[in-house]
Every structure is written in structure tokens, then in C-alpha cells.
Design a protein around this motif. Structure first.
Motif, PDB file in Angstrom:
ATOM      1  N   ARG A  19       0.657  -1.269   0.203  1.00 28.32           N
ATOM      2  CA  ARG A  19       0.119   0.095  -0.136  1.00 28.32           C
ATOM      3  C   ARG A  19       1.025   1.200  -0.127  1.00 28.32           C
ATOM      4  NH1 ARG A  19      -1.018   3.449   4.252  1.00 28.32           N
ATOM      5  NH2 ARG A  19      -0.704   1.860   5.504  1.00 28.32           N
ATOM      6  N   LEU A  20       1.849   1.020   1.021  1.00 29.30           N
ATOM      7  CA  LEU A  20       2.577   2.391   1.191  1.00 29.30           C
ATOM      8  C   LEU A  20       3.430   2.595  -0.248  1.00 29.30           C
ATOM      9  CD1 LEU A  20       4.310   1.923   4.906  1.00 29.30           C
ATOM     10  CD2 LEU A  20       3.026   3.326   3.489  1.00 29.30           C
ATOM     11  N   ALA A  21       3.912   1.748  -1.151  1.00 28.87           N
ATOM     12  CA  ALA A  21       4.301   1.422  -2.488  1.00 28.87           C
ATOM     13  C   ALA A  21       3.307   2.272  -3.831  1.00 28.87           C
ATOM     14  CB  ALA A  21       5.127   0.080  -2.317  1.00 28.87           C
ATOM     15  N   ARG A  22       2.955   2.406  -3.316  1.00 28.41           N
ATOM     16  CA  ARG A  22       1.308   2.712  -4.283  1.00 28.41           C
ATOM     17  C   ARG A  22       2.418   4.209  -3.562  1.00 28.41           C
ATOM     18  NH1 ARG A  22      -1.196  -0.600  -1.877  1.00 28.41           N
ATOM     19  NH2 ARG A  22      -3.170  -1.807  -2.859  1.00 28.41           N
ATOM     20  N   GLY A  23       2.154   4.904  -3.293  1.00 30.74           N
ATOM     21  CA  GLY A  23       2.599   6.945  -3.393  1.00 30.74           C
ATOM     22  C   GLY A  23       4.060   7.345  -3.592  1.00 30.74           C
ATOM     23  N   VAL A  24       4.473   6.057  -3.616  1.00 29.29           N
ATOM     24  CA  VAL A  24       6.189   5.765  -4.088  1.00 29.29           C
ATOM     25  C   VAL A  24       6.395   6.246  -5.234  1.00 29.29           C
ATOM     26  CG1 VAL A  24       8.938   5.773  -2.996  1.00 29.29           C
ATOM     27  CG2 VAL A  24       6.623   5.446  -1.740  1.00 29.29           C
TER      28      VAL A  24
ATOM     29  N   PRO B 241      11.545   8.424  -6.598  1.00 29.47           N
ATOM     30  CA  PRO B 241      10.872   8.257  -5.317  1.00 29.47           C
ATOM     31  C   PRO B 241      10.583   9.651  -4.542  1.00 29.47           C
ATOM     32  CG  PRO B 241      12.744   6.675  -6.116  1.00 29.47           C
ATOM     33  CD  PRO B 241      12.179   7.542  -7.021  1.00 29.47           C
ATOM     34  N   TRP B 242      11.875  10.558  -4.695  1.00 30.68           N
ATOM     35  CA  TRP B 242      12.212  11.880  -4.417  1.00 30.68           C
ATOM     36  C   TRP B 242      10.971  12.966  -5.123  1.00 30.68           C
ATOM     37  CZ3 TRP B 242      15.642   9.331  -7.443  1.00 30.68           C
ATOM     38  CH2 TRP B 242      15.037  10.048  -8.956  1.00 30.68           C
ATOM     39  N   THR B 243      10.015  12.589  -5.387  1.00 28.98           N
ATOM     40  CA  THR B 243       9.033  13.693  -5.612  1.00 28.98           C
ATOM     41  C   THR B 243       7.735  12.723  -4.948  1.00 28.98           C
ATOM     42  OG1 THR B 243       8.801  12.191  -7.369  1.00 28.98           O
ATOM     43  CG2 THR B 243      10.135  13.982  -8.306  1.00 28.98           C
ATOM     44  N   ALA B 244       7.564  11.691  -4.229  1.00 28.62           N
ATOM     45  CA  ALA B 244       6.793  11.253  -3.315  1.00 28.62           C
ATOM     46  C   ALA B 244       6.285  12.168  -2.361  1.00 28.62           C
ATOM     47  CB  ALA B 244       6.878   9.426  -2.504  1.00 28.62           C
ATOM     48  N   THR B 245       4.820  12.467  -1.761  1.00 33.61           N
ATOM     49  CA  THR B 245       4.367  13.310  -1.502  1.00 33.61           C
ATOM     50  C   THR B 245       4.869  13.617  -0.384  1.00 33.61           C
ATOM     51  OG1 THR B 245       1.950  13.323  -2.540  1.00 33.61           O
ATOM     52  CG2 THR B 245       1.983  14.315  -0.481  1.00 33.61           C
ATOM     53  N   ASN B 246       4.877  12.436   0.541  1.00 31.81           N
ATOM     54  CA  ASN B 246       5.880  12.224   1.564  1.00 31.81           C
ATOM     55  C   ASN B 246       7.128  11.904   1.843  1.00 31.81           C
ATOM     56  OD1 ASN B 246       4.897   9.797   1.176  1.00 31.81           O
ATOM     57  ND2 ASN B 246       3.975   9.834   3.522  1.00 31.81           N
TER      58      ASN B 246
ATOM     59  N   LEU C  36      12.763   4.676   1.953  1.00 28.33           N
ATOM     60  CA  LEU C  36      12.182   5.120  -0.085  1.00 28.33           C
ATOM     61  C   LEU C  36      12.424   4.933  -0.941  1.00 28.33           C
ATOM     62  CD1 LEU C  36      10.549   7.539  -0.866  1.00 28.33           C
ATOM     63  CD2 LEU C  36      12.490   8.279  -0.814  1.00 28.33           C
ATOM     64  N   HIS C  37      13.407   4.085  -0.563  1.00 32.31           N
ATOM     65  CA  HIS C  37      14.047   2.882  -1.877  1.00 32.31           C
ATOM     66  C   HIS C  37      13.626   1.874  -2.250  1.00 32.31           C
ATOM     67  CE1 HIS C  37      16.866   1.414  -4.422  1.00 32.31           C
ATOM     68  NE2 HIS C  37      17.287   0.680  -4.005  1.00 32.31           N
ATOM     69  N   TYR C  38      12.772   1.275  -1.067  1.00 32.32           N
ATOM     70  CA  TYR C  38      13.007  -0.027  -0.815  1.00 32.32           C
ATOM     71  C   TYR C  38      11.232  -0.119  -1.573  1.00 32.32           C
ATOM     72  CZ  TYR C  38      11.461  -5.278  -0.343  1.00 32.32           C
ATOM     73  OH  TYR C  38      10.986  -6.099  -0.214  1.00 32.32           O
ATOM     74  N   LEU C  39      10.849   1.265  -1.119  1.00 36.93           N
ATOM     75  CA  LEU C  39       9.149   1.324  -1.807  1.00 36.93           C
ATOM     76  C   LEU C  39       9.611   1.454  -3.507  1.00 36.93           C
ATOM     77  CD1 LEU C  39       7.572   3.548   1.214  1.00 36.93           C
ATOM     78  CD2 LEU C  39       7.003   1.004   0.651  1.00 36.93           C
ATOM     79  N   SER C  40      10.314   2.444  -3.689  1.00 37.96           N
ATOM     80  CA  SER C  40      10.129   2.370  -4.992  1.00 37.96           C
ATOM     81  C   SER C  40      10.445   1.193  -6.164  1.00 37.96           C
ATOM     82  CB  SER C  40      11.396   3.115  -5.350  1.00 37.96           C
ATOM     83  OG  SER C  40      12.921   2.672  -5.428  1.00 37.96           O
TER      84      SER C  40
ATOM     85  N   ASP D 298       4.474  -4.196  -9.707  1.00 38.45           N
ATOM     86  CA  ASP D 298       3.188  -3.269 -10.262  1.00 38.45           C
ATOM     87  C   ASP D 298       2.804  -3.195  -7.800  1.00 38.45           C
ATOM     88  OD1 ASP D 298       2.910  -3.575 -12.425  1.00 38.45           O
ATOM     89  OD2 ASP D 298       2.704  -5.808 -12.060  1.00 38.45           O
ATOM     90  N   CYS D 299       3.573  -2.350  -7.356  1.00 34.76           N
ATOM     91  CA  CYS D 299       3.410  -2.702  -6.349  1.00 34.76           C
ATOM     92  C   CYS D 299       2.845  -3.858  -5.227  1.00 34.76           C
ATOM     93  CB  CYS D 299       2.344  -2.016  -5.773  1.00 34.76           C
ATOM     94  SG  CYS D 299       2.642   0.364  -6.722  1.00 34.76           S
ATOM     95  N   SER D 300       3.600  -4.845  -5.167  1.00 33.24           N
ATOM     96  CA  SER D 300       3.726  -5.897  -5.047  1.00 33.24           C
ATOM     97  C   SER D 300       5.069  -6.419  -4.543  1.00 33.24           C
ATOM     98  CB  SER D 300       2.684  -7.579  -5.632  1.00 33.24           C
ATOM     99  OG  SER D 300       3.059  -8.401  -5.214  1.00 33.24           O
ATOM    100  N   MET D 301       5.160  -6.691  -2.974  1.00 29.33           N
ATOM    101  CA  MET D 301       6.433  -7.785  -3.039  1.00 29.33           C
ATOM    102  C   MET D 301       6.670  -8.302  -3.172  1.00 29.33           C
ATOM    103  SD  MET D 301       8.078  -7.251   1.676  1.00 29.33           S
ATOM    104  CE  MET D 301       9.520  -8.453   1.532  1.00 29.33           C
ATOM    105  N   GLU D 302       5.786  -8.868  -2.745  1.00 30.35           N
ATOM    106  CA  GLU D 302       5.390 -11.229  -3.446  1.00 30.35           C
ATOM    107  C   GLU D 302       5.887 -11.422  -5.047  1.00 30.35           C
ATOM    108  OE1 GLU D 302       1.767 -10.162  -0.610  1.00 30.35           O
ATOM    109  OE2 GLU D 302       3.372  -9.422  -2.674  1.00 30.35           O
ATOM    110  N   LYS D 303       5.641 -10.138  -5.564  1.00 28.02           N
ATOM    111  CA  LYS D 303       6.521 -10.090  -7.048  1.00 28.02           C
ATOM    112  C   LYS D 303       8.176 -10.080  -7.155  1.00 28.02           C
ATOM    113  CE  LYS D 303       5.089  -8.167 -12.024  1.00 28.02           C
ATOM    114  NZ  LYS D 303       4.263  -7.816 -12.638  1.00 28.02           N
ATOM    115  N   LEU D 304       8.118  -8.855  -6.126  1.00 24.01           N
ATOM    116  CA  LEU D 304       9.513  -8.241  -6.396  1.00 24.01           C
ATOM    117  C   LEU D 304      10.444  -9.645  -5.505  1.00 24.01           C
ATOM    118  CD1 LEU D 304      11.966  -5.859  -6.640  1.00 24.01           C
ATOM    119  CD2 LEU D 304      10.875  -5.635  -3.945  1.00 24.01           C
ATOM    120  N   GLU D 305       9.733  -9.692  -4.557  1.00 29.09           N
ATOM    121  CA  GLU D 305      11.615 -11.071  -4.118  1.00 29.09           C
ATOM    122  C   GLU D 305      10.990 -12.696  -4.139  1.00 29.09           C
ATOM    123  OE1 GLU D 305      13.154  -9.494  -2.110  1.00 29.09           O
ATOM    124  OE2 GLU D 305      12.235  -7.793  -1.640  1.00 29.09           O
ATOM    125  N   GLY D 306       9.523 -13.142  -5.269  1.00 28.67           N
ATOM    126  CA  GLY D 306       9.021 -14.293  -5.059  1.00 28.67           C
ATOM    127  C   GLY D 306       9.271 -14.470  -6.176  1.00 28.67           C
TER     128      GLY D 306
END
Length: 495
Positions: free
Chosen positions: A163-168, A173-178, A222-226, A232-240
């Protein structure tokens, strides 16, 4: 009409042809320019000055070279410091047509750029073997778990990361709102706030450490969320493995992509040719001082890891932002991979997939790296360099004993052993993955991709998505080639 007018008219027509070709280009995993129109312009001019010089013959640099050729540009050279192509991909030849990759090797869903490249180069793929149980070693205890379905043991935390990755945005990534608030935290600090168990910590440490080359305690959230955003905002897809970025391998190994691209370059490729100095990057014609002489060019594609650019002297010095980015970019994750070869992948008979994780020893993760037909058993591993002897015989016996705890005494009898420490093989691979610390991207990220004078930055770290992966390298090569052609068109080659 006098001769001067004729020359001006011809030059103007040539420039229009190139601009029209670029304007009508279709970008599908690369550039598809009108080759004939482009070639008319790019072959014009003085032979002594190249249109483009590419530094680096890894996936990014060779992809850029291939795109230039496909666009009709023949006025370029590719310079590689090593005596081989491939960059951070490298095949171990195990004999009888069997290889094991010492560097990058996996691809997965969503990594369309490298899938497209493999198809064009007629390089086949096959599924990674991951069926069966994973094994975790903690002290003298052994714990087995079947993750081959792709299920995550810590889904609430994973869902929150997704969920957090959707905003980064992965592109910037440095342009994310927070971004400022997120970039103050490491992944380890964030996980600690969630009160995860020791078992969950072990799982996160292993998976995130392998993806980024550093433990969560040193890795910017921040980097990991990017990176998760790329997948596709899926840690499972990134790591699996199943459905993830580790799902697929290349027949003949990942380095074959580079060797096949290099075959088409002929004498445009120069090996053992490190660039020592770049003079006049802010001028129309730039000089590159190499171990094989001086080259002159109109555009440079630097397909290098940012920290590796520090080994080049820039005259005049680069602008402060870019110079600081290169100087401070982390380069402490070279990685070390080992290979045990057995007569057969006997662990499969035990319902195991070869994946062994050790919490407190030299083994980070082993995995089944056998060929498609399973004709021999190959167990590769990521290891903790400081905890494994560098003497090959001792390293082999140390790891064999660990494998035997899980797989039985047959693990003590490998037919071959190979050890590839990227931190020791040459001075041109400072690090294999990007282990970005907290606070770095929000301060320096903005200087990563914008061109500086005639310098165009490429390499997987600059990719808009799938940065740090082989797919990211290919994407960055496509972008760099297009930027070079557009710069040449804008300059008009003297028009």
C-alpha cells in the motif's frame, strides 16, 4: 544556386528526415526509427569524430548500441574496461553445455523489456525450479516450509508495504508526497515498529538482503518502496519465485544476451579499453582518453554504475550535484556466489527445492540452479563473505557440511565447486545491487538521470522501473540510445 546554398539545403533536408523519423518512432521495448532516413544523417560528417561513444558493454550499453545500429547509426563505438562483455552477468561453464550464472540471472512477469530482447535474440527461457520445501537453519534447529505456492508468511505487513509503495513512484521516488518523512527511516526501523517475530525477521532479512545487497537496518524505506512500486506494488512479485521476479531463467545463462548482441558489433566493440579521462563534455566534440588511445565524439552514453564513474577524471569537473551523487553512491554490496555441482539434483527426491537459509552462518541462501533437463544437480548460493573462508577447498567443505545438515551425506560429495566473489574479480564491479541508505535519494536522486553536457547516463540504476534488475538495464539502454539520437538531431550535425 551556388555550392554553399546546395550544401545548406542538403543539410537542412537531412535534419528534417531525422526529426521526422524520430517523431514517427514506435517505442516497443526500444526504438524503431526509419533506418534509411536516420543513416543518411548519421553517416554524414567527419569520420574522425564519432556520433556516439558508449562506455560499458553490459546489458545497458549493448542494448543502446543495438538500438543505434537498428536506427541506421554506424558512427559509434562501445568501450569496455573488462576483457569480456556482460557487465554484472557472467556464466560459469560447468562443461557439457551446462552453465551456472555468477551474476544476475532471473527475470519475471512485468519485465517485458528483457523478455522482448531475449525473444529477438532467439534466447530461450525456462522456469526456475522452486517446487518443494524451503529450509531454515537457526543454530542447531531446522525448520521447513512450503512456499512454492507463493504465499507469504507475513501477509499483513506485506500488504502494508504494498500500500505504501503505491505512493512512491519508481521513476523518481524523491518526488513522493511524503518522501522526506519516509526517507528518514530504514526498512529495519519500520519493521521494528511493527513488532515482527524472529521468524518473520529472518525471512525479511534474507529476501530483502538478496534483492538490495544490504540488511533492512541499512536500507532506505523510500528506496525499497520504489522497488516494490516497480513490481506492480507487490512485494511478493519483487521477492518471489512463483509469479515473481525470480520465476524464469535463460537457457545458456543470462550472459548469452550480451554475447549475442556483441557479435553484431564487430570492430565497434573494444575490450580491455577503460576510459580514464573525459575532456570537454560541455563542448560540441568531446575527447575520451582510454588505454587504447583518444577518441572524439559528439555524444557519450555512460552505461556505468554511478560510483564507477568516479574512476574517470572529468575535465572540466562535473556540476556539484552530479559529482556528489557519484562520490556518495553506496558501493559496498559486491556479493559472492558459490556453486556446488552434483551428479543429480537429489534434494528434489526429498521434497526439497534446494533453498536453504541460515540465520547465523556463512550461508545466506542456496537454491536449485540445475539445467532445464535436470541432467546434473547444481546448488548455487549467496554467501556472507566475511564468514566463509576464501580458500576454495575450505569454502567448499564448509558449505557442503551445512548442506549435509539438511540434505544428507550425499551433499558432501560435489563433483565441482566454484566461488565468484564480485568484490575481488576486477576493479570494474564495485557493487552488484543498489543498497541505498536513508536520506540519500531525497538529497541526491534528482541528479541521477538528467544529461550533463554531452553525457547521457545509463545503467540499471537509472531505469524508470525495475531499477537494479537486468530488465532495468535493458530499459535504460533503450532510453539512452533515443536520447543520443534526439541530441544529434537537435544539434543538426552542423545544419
Amino acid at each position: 544556386m551556388d555550392s554553399d546554398s546546395n550544401e545548406l539545403s542538403l543539410s537542412a533536408r537531412q535534419r528534417r528526415l531525422l526529426l521526422q523519423a524520430i517523431g514517427s518512432a514506435t517505442l516497443v521495448g526500444g526504438i524503431a526509427l526509419s533506418g534509411r532516413a536516420t543513416a543518411q544523417v548519421l553517416r554524414a560528417g567527419q569520420d574522425a569524430v564519432l556520433d556516439v561513444v558508449i562506455i560499458g558493454a553490459g546489458l545497458a550499453g549493448l542494448t543502446a548500441a543495438r538500438d543505434l545500429q537498428r536506427a541506421g547509426c554506424e558512427s559509434f563505438a562501445v568501450l569496455e574496461a573488462r576483457d569480456r562483455v556482460g557487465g554484472r552477468t557472467y556464466n560459469h561453464d560447468l562443461g557439457n553445455g551446462v552453465i551456472s550464472e555468477a551474476g544476475g540471472q532471473w527475470i519475471g512477469p512485468g519485465q517485458t523489456a528483457i523478455f522482448d530482447l531475449a525473444r529477438e535474440l532467439e534466447v530461450d527461457t525456462f522456469p526456475t525450479y522452486y517446487q518443494g520445501k524451503n529450509v531454515y537453519l537457526v543454530g542447531g534447529a531446522k525448520y521447513e516450509e512450503d512456499l512454492s505456492s507463493g504465499q507469504s508468511a507475513s501477509s499483513p505487513i506485506v500488504e502494508e508495504l504494498n500500500r505504501l509503495a503505491r505512493g512512491v513512484p519508481s521513476k523518481a521516488p524523491w518526488t513522493a508526497t511524503n518522501a522526506a518523512a519516509i526517507d528518514k527511516l530504514s526498512v529495519g526501523q519500520w519493521l521494528a515498529q511493527k513488532g515482527i517475530s524472529n521468524e518473520q525477521r529472518l525471512s525479511f532479512d534474507a529476501s530483502i538482503g538478496l534483492t538490495t545487497g544490504t540488511p533492512p537496518s541499512n536500507l532506505a524505506l523510500l528506496h525499497y518502496l520504489s522497488l516494490v512500486n516497480s513490481a506492480d506494488c507487490s512485494m511478493e512479485k519483487l521477492e518471489g519465485f512463483k509469479g515473481g521476479a525470480q520465476e524464469t531463467r535463460f537457457v545458456s545463462g543470462s550472459q548469452v544476451l550480451c554475447t549475442r548482441m556483441a557479435e553484431a558489433l564487430g570492430d565497434k566493440l573494444r575490450l580491455s579499453c577503460p576510459v580514464r579521462r573525459i575532456v570537454g563534455w560541455d563542448r560540441d566534440v568531446v575527447e575520451l582518453h582510454t588505454d587504447q588511445g583518444i577518441l572524439r565524439t559528439r555524444q557519450i552514453i555512460a552505461a556505468l554504475h554511478p560510483a564507477l564513474c568516479n574512476q574517470i577524471v572529468f575535465d572540466p569537473p562535473l556540476p556539484d550535484g552530479r559529482a556528489q551523487l557519484q562520490r556518495l553512491w553506496p558501493s559496498h554490496a559486491p556479493m559472492r556466489k558459490t556453486v556446488h555441482v552434483y551428479k543429480r539434483p537429489f534434494w528434489r527426491e526429498q521434497g526439497l527445492n534446494g533453498q536453504i537459509t541460515q540465520a547465523d552462518g556463512p550461508l545466506i541462501l542456496s537454491y536449485d540452479n540445475s539445467p532445464p533437463d535436470g541432467s546434473v544437480g547444481v546448488l548455487s548460493a549467496f554467501v556472507r563473505t566475511a564468514q566463509l573462508p576464501h580458500d576454495a577447498q575450505r569454502a567448499e567443505s564448509t558449505l557442503s557440511a551445512i548442506y549435509a545438515q539438511v540434505l544428507g551425506t550425499e551433499a558432501l560429495q560435489p563433483t565441482q565447486f566454484h566461488d565468484h566473489d564480485w568484490g575481488k574479480v576486477d576493479p570494474w564491479t564495485l557493487t552488484c545491487v543498489a543498497s541505498i541508505p536513508p536520506g540519500f535519494l531525497t538529497k541526491w536522486g534528482q541528479y541521477l538521470t538528467p544529461p550533463v553536457g554531452r553525457l547521457i547516463w545509463s545503467g540499471t540504476e537509472t531505469a524508470d522501473i525495475w531499477a537494479s534488475s537486468m530488465d532495468g538495464a535493458v530499459r535504460s539502454g533503450h532510453r539512452a540510445a533515443l536520447e543520443a539520437l534526439q541530441a544529434l538531431a537537435k544539434a543538426g550535425r552542423g545544419a
